[in-house]
Design a protein around this motif. Structure first.
Motif, mmCIF file in Angstrom:
data_model
loop_
_atom_site.group_PDB
_atom_site.id
_atom_site.type_symbol
_atom_site.label_atom_id
_atom_site.label_comp_id
_atom_site.label_asym_id
_atom_site.label_seq_id
_atom_site.Cartn_x
_atom_site.Cartn_y
_atom_site.Cartn_z
ATOM 1 N N LYS A 99 0.532 -0.756 -0.336
ATOM 2 C CA LYS A 99 0.100 -0.092 -0.429
ATOM 3 C C LYS A 99 0.329 1.389 -0.009
ATOM 4 O O LYS A 99 0.205 2.262 -1.125
ATOM 5 C CB LYS A 99 -1.128 -0.004 0.860
ATOM 6 N N PHE A 102 1.907 1.486 -3.713
ATOM 7 C CA PHE A 102 1.124 2.137 -4.147
ATOM 8 C C PHE A 102 0.823 4.033 -3.762
ATOM 9 O O PHE A 102 1.153 4.558 -5.179
ATOM 10 C CB PHE A 102 -0.030 1.335 -4.109
ATOM 11 N N GLU A 103 1.062 4.623 -2.910
ATOM 12 C CA GLU A 103 0.496 5.524 -2.595
ATOM 13 C C GLU A 103 2.034 6.230 -3.521
ATOM 14 O O GLU A 103 1.876 7.034 -3.824
ATOM 15 C CB GLU A 103 0.477 5.623 -1.185
ATOM 16 N N SER A 106 1.131 6.843 -6.794
ATOM 17 C CA SER A 106 0.300 7.088 -7.310
ATOM 18 C C SER A 106 0.570 8.492 -7.153
ATOM 19 O O SER A 106 0.651 9.320 -8.279
ATOM 20 C CB SER A 106 -0.371 7.404 -6.577
ATOM 21 N N GLY A 122 -7.020 1.850 -8.160
ATOM 22 C CA GLY A 122 -7.735 1.439 -6.564
ATOM 23 C C GLY A 122 -7.279 -0.469 -6.038
ATOM 24 O O GLY A 122 -5.748 -0.592 -6.566
ATOM 25 N N SER A 123 -7.604 -0.928 -5.662
ATOM 26 C CA SER A 123 -6.992 -2.178 -5.228
ATOM 27 C C SER A 123 -8.342 -3.040 -5.912
ATOM 28 O O SER A 123 -9.545 -2.153 -6.835
ATOM 29 C CB SER A 123 -7.479 -2.770 -4.274
ATOM 30 N N THR A 124 -7.577 -4.396 -6.599
ATOM 31 C CA THR A 124 -7.959 -5.252 -7.524
ATOM 32 C C THR A 124 -7.211 -6.195 -7.212
ATOM 33 O O THR A 124 -6.985 -6.806 -6.561
ATOM 34 C CB THR A 124 -7.760 -5.159 -8.710
ATOM 35 N N GLU A 130 -3.197 -9.278 -2.944
ATOM 36 C CA GLU A 130 -3.616 -8.446 -3.047
ATOM 37 C C GLU A 130 -2.659 -7.605 -4.271
ATOM 38 O O GLU A 130 -1.393 -7.572 -3.954
ATOM 39 C CB GLU A 130 -2.976 -7.735 -1.390
ATOM 40 N N SER A 131 -3.484 -6.262 -4.763
ATOM 41 C CA SER A 131 -2.431 -5.412 -6.084
ATOM 42 C C SER A 131 -3.715 -4.439 -5.858
ATOM 43 O O SER A 131 -4.813 -4.609 -6.031
ATOM 44 C CB SER A 131 -3.269 -6.818 -6.832
ATOM 45 N N TYR A 132 -3.146 -3.722 -6.328
ATOM 46 C CA TYR A 132 -3.163 -2.142 -7.143
ATOM 47 C C TYR A 132 -3.174 -1.915 -8.391
ATOM 48 O O TYR A 132 -2.521 -2.634 -8.528
ATOM 49 C CB TYR A 132 -2.209 -0.866 -5.862
#
Length: 192
Positions: A99, A102-103, A106, A122-124, A130-132
Motif C-alpha cells: 500500500k 502504491f501511494e 500514485s 485502487g485495489s483489485t 492483494e494488488s493495486y
C-alpha cells in the motif's frame, strides 16, 4: 406513452454504451486469442502473451530493476504497438508494504508529463492476491493516444514488487485489444 418508454430505453442504452470500460469489464470480457507461454530466464515468473509478439528477457530499465520482460505487438497501420511490460524491482523509497509503495507510485503518476487523465485507480483482486492498479490515458509521439494499465503486486521478499504494465493505442479495436492484454496479464504467475 409507448413512445416515451422507448425513448427512455434508447437514452439508457446510448448513455451506457458511451462510458469507458472499466478494469473489471476488460478482465471479464470473453476474448479468444492464440497465446505463447514465456518463462522468465531466471524461472522467477511465467506469463502467456499473444502469439507472434516479439519479446525480450531479461529486461531492465534502471538500477532498481531486478529482472523483467518486455513484449510488443507488430506495428499497426499508424506505426503504434501494444505493449506488455513485467518488472520485478526494489522499491526506491524502501517501502515495506504494498500500500505504501502504491501511494508513492500514485504521486509519481499524477505528476508524469505524458499522463493526460487518470481514469481509475485502487485495489483489485484480478490476480487473486492483494494488488493495486492505475488506469491512465496518455499521449506520446511514439505511441499516439494510448491507455495504460499498471498493476502493482508483492514480490516474495519485503521491499520487492512486481509492476505489470500494459498499453495499447486507441484504435477501432481498442476494447478488444485491451481485453486481450488484461487476459494476458491475468496469466502472470510468480514461480519463486
Amino acid at each position: 406513452m409507448k413512445f416515451v418508454g422507448i425513448f427512455i430505453i434508447l437514452i439508457l442504452v446510448f448513455s451506457c454504451s458511451s462510458e469507458e470500460n472499466s478494469l473489471e469489464q476488460y478482465a471479464n470480457h470473453p476474448v479468444k486469442f492464440a497465446k505463447q507461454k514465456i518463462d522468465n530466464p531466471d524461472n522467477d515468473f511465467s506469463i502467456f502473451i499473444p502469439k507472434n509478439w516479439e519479446w525480450k528477457a531479461p529486461y531492465k530499465e534502471n538500477g532498481n530493476d531486478i529482472l523483467g520482460l518486455f513484449a510488443n505487438s507488430k506495428s499497426n497501420k499508424n506505426g503504434f504497438k501494444s505493449i506488455i511490460l513485467v518488472k520485478k524491482y526494489k522499491s526506491s523509497q524502501n517501502s515495506k508494504d504494498l500500500k505504501s509503495e502504491f501511494e508513492y507510485l500514485s504521486k509519481q503518476i499524477r505528476n508524469h508529463s505524458q499522463i493526460e487523465e487518470i481514469v481509475d485507480f485502487g485495489s483489485t483482486d484480478i490476480f487473486n492476491q492483494e494488488s493495486y492498479f492505475f488506469h491512465t490515458k496518455s499521449k506520446s509521439d511514439t505511441n499516439g493516444d494510448s491507455e495504460i494499465l499498471n498493476f502493482l503486486i508483492n514480490g516474495n521478499i519485503e521491499g520487492i514488487y512486481y509492476n505489470l504494465t500494459l498499453s495499447t493505442p486507441q484504435t477501432t479495436d481498442f476494447n478488444t485489444d485491451m481485453a486481450v492484454l488484461v487476459q494476458s496479464l491475468k496469466t502472470f504467475e510468480i514461480l519463486k
